[in-house]
Design a protein around this motif. Sequence first.
Motif, PDB file in Angstrom:
ATOM      1  N   LEU B  39     -13.611  83.971   1.040  1.00  0.00           N
ATOM      2  CA  LEU B  39     -14.708  84.941   1.082  1.00  0.00           C
ATOM      3  C   LEU B  39     -15.946  84.369   0.407  1.00  0.00           C
ATOM      4  O   LEU B  39     -17.072  84.584   0.863  1.00  0.00           O
ATOM      5  CB  LEU B  39     -14.302  86.253   0.413  1.00  0.00           C
ATOM      6  CG  LEU B  39     -13.324  87.133   1.178  1.00  0.00           C
ATOM      7  CD1 LEU B  39     -13.382  88.561   0.674  1.00  0.00           C
ATOM      8  CD2 LEU B  39     -13.593  87.099   2.669  1.00  0.00           C
ATOM      9  N   TRP B  40     -15.754  83.664  -0.685  1.00  0.00           N
ATOM     10  CA  TRP B  40     -16.891  83.056  -1.392  1.00  0.00           C
ATOM     11  C   TRP B  40     -17.637  82.087  -0.468  1.00  0.00           C
ATOM     12  O   TRP B  40     -18.863  82.124  -0.373  1.00  0.00           O
ATOM     13  CB  TRP B  40     -16.390  82.343  -2.643  1.00  0.00           C
ATOM     14  CG  TRP B  40     -17.475  81.739  -3.474  1.00  0.00           C
ATOM     15  CD1 TRP B  40     -17.941  80.461  -3.423  1.00  0.00           C
ATOM     16  CD2 TRP B  40     -18.244  82.401  -4.487  1.00  0.00           C
ATOM     17  NE1 TRP B  40     -18.940  80.285  -4.340  1.00  0.00           N
ATOM     18  CE2 TRP B  40     -19.149  81.444  -5.004  1.00  0.00           C
ATOM     19  CE3 TRP B  40     -18.253  83.700  -5.013  1.00  0.00           C
ATOM     20  CZ2 TRP B  40     -20.064  81.765  -6.033  1.00  0.00           C
ATOM     21  CZ3 TRP B  40     -19.153  84.013  -6.021  1.00  0.00           C
ATOM     22  CH2 TRP B  40     -20.044  83.054  -6.516  1.00  0.00           C
ATOM     23  N   ASP B  42     -17.656  82.080   2.774  1.00  0.00           N
ATOM     24  CA  ASP B  42     -18.332  82.843   3.828  1.00  0.00           C
ATOM     25  C   ASP B  42     -19.640  83.430   3.295  1.00  0.00           C
ATOM     26  O   ASP B  42     -20.666  83.397   3.981  1.00  0.00           O
ATOM     27  CB  ASP B  42     -17.417  83.965   4.320  1.00  0.00           C
ATOM     28  CG  ASP B  42     -17.985  84.665   5.542  1.00  0.00           C
ATOM     29  OD1 ASP B  42     -17.972  84.042   6.615  1.00  0.00           O
ATOM     30  OD2 ASP B  42     -18.448  85.814   5.420  1.00  0.00           O
ATOM     31  N   LEU B  45     -22.367  80.730   2.940  1.00  0.00           N
ATOM     32  CA  LEU B  45     -23.007  80.448   4.223  1.00  0.00           C
ATOM     33  C   LEU B  45     -23.934  81.596   4.622  1.00  0.00           C
ATOM     34  O   LEU B  45     -25.029  81.380   5.145  1.00  0.00           O
ATOM     35  CB  LEU B  45     -21.942  80.228   5.300  1.00  0.00           C
ATOM     36  CG  LEU B  45     -21.234  78.879   5.259  1.00  0.00           C
ATOM     37  CD1 LEU B  45     -20.073  78.845   6.244  1.00  0.00           C
ATOM     38  CD2 LEU B  45     -22.233  77.758   5.571  1.00  0.00           C
ATOM     39  N   THR B  46     -23.460  82.820   4.379  1.00  0.00           N
ATOM     40  CA  THR B  46     -24.241  84.001   4.743  1.00  0.00           C
ATOM     41  C   THR B  46     -25.613  83.997   4.067  1.00  0.00           C
ATOM     42  O   THR B  46     -26.621  84.376   4.658  1.00  0.00           O
ATOM     43  CB  THR B  46     -23.476  85.276   4.333  1.00  0.00           C
ATOM     44  OG1 THR B  46     -22.223  85.297   5.010  1.00  0.00           O
ATOM     45  CG2 THR B  46     -24.273  86.523   4.685  1.00  0.00           C
ATOM     46  N   HIS B 129     -25.664  90.415   4.654  1.00  0.00           N
ATOM     47  CA  HIS B 129     -24.420  90.843   4.017  1.00  0.00           C
ATOM     48  C   HIS B 129     -23.653  91.805   4.916  1.00  0.00           C
ATOM     49  O   HIS B 129     -22.416  91.815   4.922  1.00  0.00           O
ATOM     50  CB  HIS B 129     -24.724  91.500   2.668  1.00  0.00           C
ATOM     51  CG  HIS B 129     -23.508  91.859   1.874  1.00  0.00           C
ATOM     52  ND1 HIS B 129     -23.108  93.155   1.653  1.00  0.00           N
ATOM     53  CD2 HIS B 129     -22.579  91.080   1.266  1.00  0.00           C
ATOM     54  CE1 HIS B 129     -21.993  93.157   0.938  1.00  0.00           C
ATOM     55  NE2 HIS B 129     -21.648  91.918   0.683  1.00  0.00           N
TER      56      HIS B 129
END
Lengths: 163, 163
Positions: B39-40, B42, B45-46, B129
Motif C-alpha cells: 500500500l505504501w 501504491d 506512486l499515487t 487519493h
Amino acid sequence: MRDRAEASDGGGVIDTPHVATCDLARQIGFRLRFTQAALWKDLLLTFRPFRLRPPHYAALVMINDAPGLSQQDLSAQLGLKGPNLVSLINDLSKRGLVERHQRENDRRVNGLFLTGPGARVLAQMTEAHARHQARIAAVLSPEDRARLVTMLESLERIGGDQA
Amino acid sequence: MRDRAEASDGGGVIDTPHVATCDLARQIGFRLRFTQAALWKDLLLTFRPFRLRPPHYAALVMINDAPGLSQQDLSAQLGLKGPNLVSLINDLSKRGLVERHQRENDRRVNGLFLTGPGARVLAQMTEAHARHQARIAAVLSPEDRARLVTMLESLERIGGDQA
DNA sequence: TATTGTTATACTCTATAACTATA
DNA sequence: TATAGTTATAGAGTATAACAATA
C-alpha cells in the motif's frame, strides 16, 4: 474530528476554503502503518533476549522448514533484496546458528542449513513467539485472525499499475 | 510448504531435528509487513506527480481539518517524533503550501495553516487519493474494509507489556 | 521548572551498482 | 550470456540528546 474554527485561536489570519477530504484515521493505509509498527515493536521486545530481530527469526523458520534452500529462494520468501539477505545470513552465520554449504551440482548456490545450536535457538524463539501470538489471540478471535490474514493477502495484490 | 528432504540436494551434510514452528506465511505480523509495503508503494506512486509523499498528504489533510493546530498535536496524530515532523513541515513550508504562525496567547506554539496553493494542491492530491481508495475498493468490500480497520485498531493496543 | 520547537546526529531498514565465481 | 552471491554505498524512515525561546 473537529471544527476548523476550534483550533485557530491565533486569530485565523489565513482563511482558505475547506477541502473535502476523507477521514484519514479510518483509512486502511494509515491504520496499517500504526498497526505494523506496534506489532513490530512487540516482536522486537519478544526476541530481544536472543539479540536477534524478527527477520532473523523468519529466516531460521524458513531454513528449518526447507533445509538447503538457496539464499535467492529465502530472499524472495522474506521479501528482502539480495544484499540485505546476505548480511542477515552473515549475522546468523557468525553466531553459529546457520551454515552455508555450496551445492555440489551447482556451485553458485549456497544451501542454507541450521546447526545444532541454531535448531535449539529456534526452538526457544518459537516459545517466545508463541507468547507474542497469545497477546494477539487475546484481542482477536481465531476466526477474525484468519479473516484478517485473508484480507491482507488480497490487499497485497494492489499497486504498480497506474497512469 | 515443503518437505525438508526436498531442498537438501547438496547431500544433507547437516541433519538437525526439525523444530515445530507455525506457518509464518499466515502470521499476522508477517503479512502485515508485506501489505503495508504494498500500500505504501501504491501511495508513493499515487502522489509522485506532486513530488510529495504519504506523510506530506496526511499533514495537509490534518491541517485542513484543524487549521492552526500545533506541531505537537500534528506529530502526535501522525505518529512522528518532533524532529521528523519539523522537516516534514519544512518541506511543505518551502513549497509555500503551509505557513507557521506563532500563536499570540502562547508564543511557544506554531499554529499551522494551509495557504491558498496548499489548499489547491490538497484538493488535487485528494482526487489522486480517491483513485488509490478505488483500487482498494476493487478488492475489498466496504463492510470488509470497515471490519479490517476495526481489527487493526484493536491490534494497535498490543505491545510493551512483557517479561 | 516544564513545554514547544529546532538542530545535529545516529541507527535501522531498504535499495542500487558493480564486482566474483560459477554456469 | 546469464545467474547466485557479495561488497560498497546511498537513501528512506525513525530515534535520541542537547539547545533556544517561551511559559
